[in-house]
Write a protein that holds these residues in place. Structure first.
Motif, PDB file in Angstrom:
ATOM      1  N   VAL A 251     -10.825  -0.740   0.708  1.00 26.24           N
ATOM      2  CA  VAL A 251      -9.801  -0.755   1.650  1.00 26.24           C
ATOM      3  C   VAL A 251      -8.845  -1.930   1.203  1.00 26.24           C
ATOM      4  CG1 VAL A 251      -9.104  -1.262   3.997  1.00 26.24           C
ATOM      5  CG2 VAL A 251     -10.911   0.023   3.653  1.00 26.24           C
ATOM      6  N   LEU A 252      -7.389  -1.530   1.123  1.00 27.33           N
ATOM      7  CA  LEU A 252      -6.723  -2.790   0.778  1.00 27.33           C
ATOM      8  C   LEU A 252      -6.025  -3.205   2.100  1.00 27.33           C
ATOM      9  CD1 LEU A 252      -4.548  -0.729  -1.658  1.00 27.33           C
ATOM     10  CD2 LEU A 252      -6.435  -2.334  -2.179  1.00 27.33           C
ATOM     11  N   ARG A 253      -6.002  -4.649   2.257  1.00 26.74           N
ATOM     12  CA  ARG A 253      -5.671  -5.034   3.468  1.00 26.74           C
ATOM     13  C   ARG A 253      -4.719  -6.218   3.346  1.00 26.74           C
ATOM     14  NH1 ARG A 253      -8.974  -5.820   8.488  1.00 26.74           N
ATOM     15  NH2 ARG A 253     -10.241  -4.236   7.558  1.00 26.74           N
ATOM     16  N   GLY A 254      -3.895  -6.495   4.322  1.00 27.48           N
ATOM     17  CA  GLY A 254      -2.631  -7.475   3.974  1.00 27.48           C
ATOM     18  C   GLY A 254      -1.895  -7.689   5.420  1.00 27.48           C
ATOM     19  N   GLY A 255      -1.463  -8.957   5.471  1.00 30.71           N
ATOM     20  CA  GLY A 255      -0.288  -9.041   6.551  1.00 30.71           C
ATOM     21  C   GLY A 255      -0.875  -9.315   7.739  1.00 30.71           C
ATOM     22  N   ASP A 256      -0.130  -9.907   8.862  1.00 35.49           N
ATOM     23  CA  ASP A 256      -0.804 -10.081  10.184  1.00 35.49           C
ATOM     24  C   ASP A 256       0.260  -9.225  11.390  1.00 35.49           C
ATOM     25  OD1 ASP A 256      -2.789 -11.936   9.828  1.00 35.49           O
ATOM     26  OD2 ASP A 256      -1.309 -13.344   8.934  1.00 35.49           O
ATOM     27  N   GLY A 257      -0.431  -9.032  12.475  1.00 31.73           N
ATOM     28  CA  GLY A 257       0.468  -8.552  13.434  1.00 31.73           C
ATOM     29  C   GLY A 257      -0.096  -7.029  13.891  1.00 31.73           C
ATOM     30  N   ASN A 258       0.981  -6.259  14.397  1.00 30.86           N
ATOM     31  CA  ASN A 258       0.689  -4.994  14.714  1.00 30.86           C
ATOM     32  C   ASN A 258       0.137  -4.158  13.610  1.00 30.86           C
ATOM     33  OD1 ASN A 258       1.670  -5.334  17.377  1.00 30.86           O
ATOM     34  ND2 ASN A 258       3.712  -4.731  16.840  1.00 30.86           N
ATOM     35  N   PRO A 259      -0.893  -3.415  13.704  1.00 29.46           N
ATOM     36  CA  PRO A 259      -1.484  -2.706  12.374  1.00 29.46           C
ATOM     37  C   PRO A 259      -0.822  -1.348  12.066  1.00 29.46           C
ATOM     38  CG  PRO A 259      -2.955  -2.361  14.404  1.00 29.46           C
ATOM     39  CD  PRO A 259      -1.705  -3.266  14.863  1.00 29.46           C
ATOM     40  N   ALA A 260      -0.791  -1.121  10.819  1.00 29.21           N
ATOM     41  CA  ALA A 260      -0.368   0.052  10.232  1.00 29.21           C
ATOM     42  C   ALA A 260      -1.530   0.573   9.463  1.00 29.21           C
ATOM     43  CB  ALA A 260       1.000   0.020   9.565  1.00 29.21           C
ATOM     44  N   VAL A 261      -1.942   1.754   9.523  1.00 25.06           N
ATOM     45  CA  VAL A 261      -2.952   2.436   8.562  1.00 25.06           C
ATOM     46  C   VAL A 261      -2.130   3.307   7.548  1.00 25.06           C
ATOM     47  CG1 VAL A 261      -4.771   4.054   8.365  1.00 25.06           C
ATOM     48  CG2 VAL A 261      -4.759   2.296  10.275  1.00 25.06           C
ATOM     49  N   VAL A 262      -2.176   3.209   6.379  1.00 27.94           N
ATOM     50  CA  VAL A 262      -1.383   3.994   5.245  1.00 27.94           C
ATOM     51  C   VAL A 262      -2.582   4.936   4.614  1.00 27.94           C
ATOM     52  CG1 VAL A 262      -0.218   3.705   3.306  1.00 27.94           C
ATOM     53  CG2 VAL A 262       0.161   1.871   5.129  1.00 27.94           C
TER      54      VAL A 262
END
Length: 71
Positions: free
Chosen positions: A16-27
């Motif tokens: 799983v690639l993960r990054g950023g903060d806040g509202n989530p988006a699954v790509v």
């Protein structure tokens, strides 16, 4: 910056690639895998949390032996 993590879902070990903060988006990817250097994932991560799993048989996620095909 995106990081690569492992997540176990229904007995399958996913990359799983993960990054950023806040509202989530699954790509979810198409027929080509995404990488931690994918520029559009980095852009999305500037605006919220991004989770981009590699489906079985793609990226660094192995295809389970009981899968006949990736489709």
């Amino acid at each position: 910056m995106l990081t690569t993590e492992r997540m176990r879902v229904a007995g399958i070990d996913l990359e799983v690639l993960r990054g950023g903060d806040g509202n989530p988006a699954v790509v979810l990817h198409g027929f080509q895998s995404l990488t931690a250097t994918s520029r559009f994932l980095a852009k999305l991560a500037e605006h919220g949390a991004v989770l981009a799993p590699s489906m079985p048989g793609f990226g660094d996620t192995k295809r389970p032996s009981d899968f006949d095909a990736i489709y």
